[in-house]
Design a protein around this motif. Structure first.
Motif, PDB file in Angstrom:
ATOM      1  N   LYS A  69      36.474  35.272  40.579  1.00  0.00           N
ATOM      2  CA  LYS A  69      35.487  34.804  39.611  1.00  0.00           C
ATOM      3  C   LYS A  69      35.665  35.478  38.247  1.00  0.00           C
ATOM      4  N   MET A  70      36.104  36.729  38.234  1.00  0.00           N
ATOM      5  CA  MET A  70      36.334  37.387  36.952  1.00  0.00           C
ATOM      6  C   MET A  70      37.560  36.822  36.246  1.00  0.00           C
ATOM      7  N   ILE A  71      38.547  36.415  37.037  1.00  0.00           N
ATOM      8  CA  ILE A  71      39.783  35.871  36.461  1.00  0.00           C
ATOM      9  C   ILE A  71      39.629  34.391  36.121  1.00  0.00           C
ATOM     10  N   TYR A  72      38.988  33.641  37.009  1.00  0.00           N
ATOM     11  CA  TYR A  72      38.899  32.188  36.848  1.00  0.00           C
ATOM     12  C   TYR A  72      37.500  31.726  37.230  1.00  0.00           C
TER      13      TYR A  72
ATOM     14  N   THR B  89      25.232  32.190  54.594  1.00  0.00           N
ATOM     15  CA  THR B  89      25.694  31.577  53.355  1.00  0.00           C
ATOM     16  C   THR B  89      26.132  32.675  52.405  1.00  0.00           C
ATOM     17  N   LEU B  90      27.114  32.361  51.562  1.00  0.00           N
ATOM     18  CA  LEU B  90      27.687  33.384  50.694  1.00  0.00           C
ATOM     19  C   LEU B  90      28.245  32.765  49.425  1.00  0.00           C
ATOM     20  N   ALA B  91      27.952  33.393  48.303  1.00  0.00           N
ATOM     21  CA  ALA B  91      28.568  33.040  47.023  1.00  0.00           C
ATOM     22  C   ALA B  91      28.625  34.288  46.165  1.00  0.00           C
ATOM     23  N   ALA B  92      29.746  34.495  45.515  1.00  0.00           N
ATOM     24  CA  ALA B  92      29.877  35.572  44.539  1.00  0.00           C
ATOM     25  C   ALA B  92      29.712  34.963  43.148  1.00  0.00           C
ATOM     26  N   HIS B  93      28.942  35.625  42.314  1.00  0.00           N
ATOM     27  CA  HIS B  93      28.725  35.126  40.956  1.00  0.00           C
ATOM     28  C   HIS B  93      28.776  36.297  39.980  1.00  0.00           C
TER      29      HIS B  93
END
Length: 340
Positions: free
Chosen positions: A180-183, A324-328
Motif C-alpha cells: 500500500k505504501m508503494i502502490y 476480515t482484513l484490510a491494510a490502509h
C-alpha cells in the motif's frame, strides 16, 4: 485428512509439557502497534484533508481568494478470509493424548490436544499468518501492476528496489502495508497508483552499517512529523534486533547509537521507538501509528475458532477461522519507506 503424527508405543508415561515449535508472538496485535478500525463491514469511507492559508495585504475592496481546502475519500472494504483444516481425531487413540479421552469407542477427542495443539500452537500460527498478511500481503493483480511500472527515483515513481521487493512477495489475498505504501491504488492523490510515501534508497543492512542506514531514515522524516505530539515508530524486520544489540556492543564505541533498556524490550533510535514486525529484510517503515490502519469487522475474530464434526454421520472434524482484513495507509506524504 489424518493428523500427521509420528507416534511411539505408549506405556503410560509421557514427558510434560509437549515441546512446541518456537514461534514469534503477533506483536502488531499484542502491543497494538498500529491503529485498529473495527466494525468495518464493507465500503467504509476514510477521509483525508489538507489545507493551506496565505497571508496577504489588506484591501478595503474585493479581496483575492488565496490558500486551499482539499479533501478526498477512500473507500476501504476488508477482504473476508479464512483458515480451514480437516483432521481425523481417531489418530489420537494411539498417542499420548489418549490419556484424557473419555471412556467409550465414541470418545476419541483429547482435551489436552485441543488446548495445547489446536488452541495453542495452531492458534498462534493463525495469528502470525494474519499479521504477515497485514504487512506483506500482495494480490496477484497488484504484483502485475507494479511490475509493469517504469522504475524511477522520484517519490511519485516506484523505485527499482521497491519493484524487486513486491515481486519477491508471494501472491496473497490482500494488499498489505508494504504494498500500500508503494502502490496505493485507492488514493485519489497518487500518480498511476504509486504511493506518495517518502522513498529512501537503501542497501543490505548489517551490524556494521545499521546506524548509518537508520540515519538516512531519520533524516528523511518531515520536520512537521517530528514536531507533533505523536511520534513516528520505526517498524523494522525482526533480525534488526540482533544487529542493533551487536552494534551497541562495540567496545571501542562509547557513544551507543541506540537506547536499549536492560531487558532489550524497549529500543529507541534518536528518541523514536523501534518495533520489530514481519516486514521483509532490508525494509523499514517509519510512520505514525495513526497512519497505519488494520481495518476489520471485529479484532477478536482472529481468536474465534470453530471446531466441530464435518457432518453428523462422520467422525472426522474441522477447524475454521473466519475474519476480515484490510491494510490502509493515510497521510502518505509523511510516511517514510526504506527499501534496500
Amino acid at each position: 485428512m489424518p493428523i500427521t503424527y509420528n507416534v511411539v508405543a505408549y506405556r503410560g508415561v509421557a514427558a510434560e509439557p509437549i515441546t512446541e515449535e518456537l514461534l514469534f508472538e503477533n506483536q502488531t496485535i499484542a502491543k497494538s502497534l498500529v491503529t485498529f478500525e473495527t466494525d468495518v463491514k464493507a465500503e467504509t469511507i476514510f477521509t483525508e484533508s489538507t489545507a493551506s492559508a496565505t497571508l496577504q495585504a489588506y484591501t478595503s475592496g474585493v479581496p483575492t481568494s488565496a490558500g486551499s481546502l482539499t479533501a478526498f475519500d477512500v473507500v476501504v472494504t476488508p477482504t473476508k478470509v479464512q483458515f480451514y483444516q480437516e483432521f481425523d481425531p481417531n489418530s489420537l487413540r494411539f498417542s499420548r493424548f489418549k490419556r484424557d479421552m473419555k471412556v467409550g469407542a465414541w470418545e476419541v477427542m483429547s482435551s489436552e490436544f485441543e488446548q495445547l495443539v489446536i488452541g495453542g500452537l495452531y492458534a498462534k500460527q493463525v495469528s502470525l499468518a494474519a499479521e504477515f498478511e497485514f504487512w506483506n500481503g500482495a494480490k496477484a493483480a497488484t504484483k502485475t501492476a507494479v511490475a509493469a511500472l517504469t522504475a524511477g527515483t522520484a517519490n511519485n515513481a516506484v523505485g527499482a528496489a521497491e519493484k524487486t521487493a513486491v515481486a519477491a512477495l508471494t501472491a496473497a489475498q490482500t494488499d498489505g502495508i508494504l504494498v500500500k505504501m508503494i502502490y496505493n491504488d485507492s488514493n485519489a492523490t497518487t500518480t498511476a497508483g504509486v504511493g506518495t510515501r517518502i522513498k529512501v534508497a537503501g542497501t543490505t543492512i548489517t551490524t556494521a552499517n545499521i546506524k548509518a542506514e537508520y540515519d538516512k531514515i531519520f533524516a528523511a522524516i518531515p520536520a512537521a512529523t517530528l514536531a507533533g505530539t505523536e511520534q513516528p515508530i520505526l517498524y523494522a524486520p525482526r533480525s534488526h534486533k540482533q544487529f542493533i544489540i551487536a552494534a551497541n556492543n562495540v567496545v571501542s564505541d562509547f557513544n551507543k547509537p541506540f537506547d536499549i533498556d536492560a531487558s532489550a524490550a524497549n529500543i529507541y533510535f534518536n528518541g523514536l521507538r523501534v518495533e520489530f514486525v514481519p516486514v521483509p529484510e532490508n525494509v523499514v517503515v517509519c510512520a505514525l501509528k495513526s497512519h497505519l490502519i488494520w481495518a476489520t469487522d471485529l479484532a477478536s475474530d482472529i481468536n474465534l475458532m470453530q471446531l466441530d464434526k464435518i457432518a453428523n454421520n462422520r467422525e472426522d472434524m474441522f477447524i475454521k477461522h473466519n475474519m476480515t482484513l484490510a491494510a490502509h495507509v493515510v497521510n502518505q506524504k509523511f510516511n517514510v519507506l526504506y527499501v534496500g
